[in-house]
Design a protein around this motif. Sequence first.
Motif, PDB file in Angstrom:
ATOM      1  N   CYS A   1     -10.215   6.795  -5.192  1.00  0.00           N
ATOM      2  CA  CYS A   1      -9.521   6.956  -3.915  1.00  0.00           C
ATOM      3  C   CYS A   1      -9.853   8.317  -3.327  1.00  0.00           C
ATOM      4  O   CYS A   1      -9.895   9.319  -4.057  1.00  0.00           O
TER       5      CYS A   1
ATOM      6  N   CYS B   1       0.855  -1.179   0.000  1.00  0.00           N
ATOM      7  CA  CYS B   1       0.000   0.000   0.000  1.00  0.00           C
ATOM      8  C   CYS B   1       0.893   1.231   0.000  1.00  0.00           C
ATOM      9  O   CYS B   1       1.815   1.330   0.814  1.00  0.00           O
TER      10      CYS B   1
ATOM     11  N   ASP C   1      -5.016  -0.607 -10.717  1.00  0.00           N
ATOM     12  CA  ASP C   1      -3.928  -0.101  -9.876  1.00  0.00           C
ATOM     13  C   ASP C   1      -2.924   0.706 -10.700  1.00  0.00           C
ATOM     14  O   ASP C   1      -2.364   1.693 -10.222  1.00  0.00           O
TER      15      ASP C   1
ATOM     16  N   SER D   1      -6.601   0.333   4.888  1.00  0.00           N
ATOM     17  CA  SER D   1      -7.014   1.644   4.395  1.00  0.00           C
ATOM     18  C   SER D   1      -6.275   2.721   5.184  1.00  0.00           C
ATOM     19  O   SER D   1      -5.681   2.443   6.228  1.00  0.00           O
TER      20      SER D   1
ATOM     21  N   THR E   1      -2.076   4.120  -3.774  1.00  0.00           N
ATOM     22  CA  THR E   1      -2.873   2.951  -4.136  1.00  0.00           C
ATOM     23  C   THR E   1      -4.305   3.153  -3.645  1.00  0.00           C
ATOM     24  O   THR E   1      -4.521   3.673  -2.555  1.00  0.00           O
TER      25      THR E   1
ATOM     26  N   HIS F   1      -6.462   0.746  -3.028  1.00  0.00           N
ATOM     27  CA  HIS F   1      -6.792  -0.339  -2.103  1.00  0.00           C
ATOM     28  C   HIS F   1      -5.523  -1.146  -1.845  1.00  0.00           C
ATOM     29  O   HIS F   1      -4.485  -0.876  -2.427  1.00  0.00           O
ATOM     30  N   LEU F   2      -5.620  -2.127  -0.967  1.00  0.00           N
ATOM     31  CA  LEU F   2      -4.484  -3.009  -0.722  1.00  0.00           C
ATOM     32  C   LEU F   2      -4.241  -3.814  -1.990  1.00  0.00           C
ATOM     33  O   LEU F   2      -5.106  -4.538  -2.461  1.00  0.00           O
TER      34      LEU F   2
END
Length: 571
Positions: A336, A69, A374, A124, A386, A388-389
Amino acid sequence: MQQEDWRDEAIKGMTLHDCCSGEMTRFHRLQTHPVSPDLLLESSMLDVGKWPVFALLPPEELRLVRQACVFGSAANEAIYVTVNDEVFALGTNCSGCLGLGDTQSTIEPRRIDILCGKKIVSLSYGTGPHVVIATADGEVYAWGHNGYSQLGNGTTNHGLTPALVSTNLISKRVTEVACGSHHTIALTTEGEVFAWGYNNSGQVGSGSTANQPTPRRVSSCLQNKVVVNIACGQLCSMAVLDNGETYGWGYNCNGQLGLGNNGNQQTPCRIAALQGINIIQVACGYAHTLALTDEGFVYSWGANSYGQLGTGNKSNQAVPTLINMDKERMVEVAACHTSHTSAAKTQSGQVLMWGQCRGQAVAYPHLTHFTSTDDVFACFATPAVTWHLLSVDGDDYLTVAQSLKREFDSPEISDLKFLVDGKCIHVHKALLKIRCEHFRALLNETDEETIEIHQFSYLVYRAFLEYLYTDTINLPPEDAIGLLDLATYYRESRLKRLCQETIKRGITEENAITLLSAAVKYEARDLEEFCFKFCVNHLTAVTQTQAFADMDHDLLKNFISKASRYGAFKN
């Protein structure tokens, strides 16, 4: 009475409505529900080197990274997990957000000992930043900036090391976490949502604007409802229910709650404009929201000064607006809370982006050469964090699963081949015996080097054998019906479940009756119920398809009888 006449009579005079009293479909999502690192490994081939913060890591270290992340105001902080489940951090370490026990920046990775072996399934971060994770055991850990109690520990002291968030969560198993700028929400296995932290606009959903120092269950309109997906904008929160309804609360001055107005909401409010539309995933940008439907359509609403709604203009939208995607089915949306960038991925693997893209305002979805959403955020978002993970895959390192996958249908070292429809499929006896009881019995009774198959097609049988090597299936939903038949015949219960999930992901108004018929034929009860609910939720369109006109007489009678009990018809 002729079948067609009876069919017309059964429907004649009835009013169809596409939502049946909350009995909408629950949709399994690989990308929006947290999954294990092993599954993440299979689902993404992202190169972590696209993020500059990793530029100084030596190649041998990069090859070990399996989750990562990137966050921070300048994308200058990162946390990553290795193949050995060790957790490391590097970067500027604002407010102790790296969890290393101090506030010292580090250009070299340092290990976060307390998280090693925890198996992170969701991560997060906020803009403080603060960081929150959920583990495979359902625990929640938080650290970093805490000026608004966003760490949920009852104080406003920054947290320099990961600390267990226990208040009101000690008996809960959390599967997903999401952070706004300074607030946090968490989703449990029971479909409950808990929230804490900054609450100036009602983003905690408590009914007031007082900050929430510890986790509090978000109830109100969500009481006795099951939430399956959550997301946060800077100052707002969103939740998707198992029946496809979407709720929003918090800041709304840009219309990011989709309620048709610009008033803040202190408790969850259902998005009425999405009535009858089944949402399966939401993603929040800084002040805009994206929603994916069970049919692969994308809706957007909220701020639009950079074209982030994908509507072709820069006008804000206070109600959900359908984005024109040229009829391509979408399987993922991405945004995001730190940026005004939007992205989506199609069923065929294409990636589109729009919104703020490296300073440019892209008002329509733009087709890219990327293979992952991504990549859009790594290369075009500001900051390049990023969303998300994410998971990463090294070039040289091969796991056992990857090695087996590479050897499937390779004649070089195989010792058995199946002949199906005149085509050969090369396999290994030992693996088939280990993986399948049918083959264990069959291959113990024969020394043949070639076995002919007549009962199933080449496409279906090859998919079955590939599944034994990879634990995954790669077929369109219509072909997965044939594989479902094989799984039933060979008594492969897990394969049967995978086929059902594949069919669920590909259901449309056109093929819903065909898939329902297959589910009934192969006694796939869960799939039958899913297809039935989809048909009822989209009843007007489904009853106009050729498949419905050709529907088996007995199946039709049962369908109409059951749909009536669900309240799908009203006089």
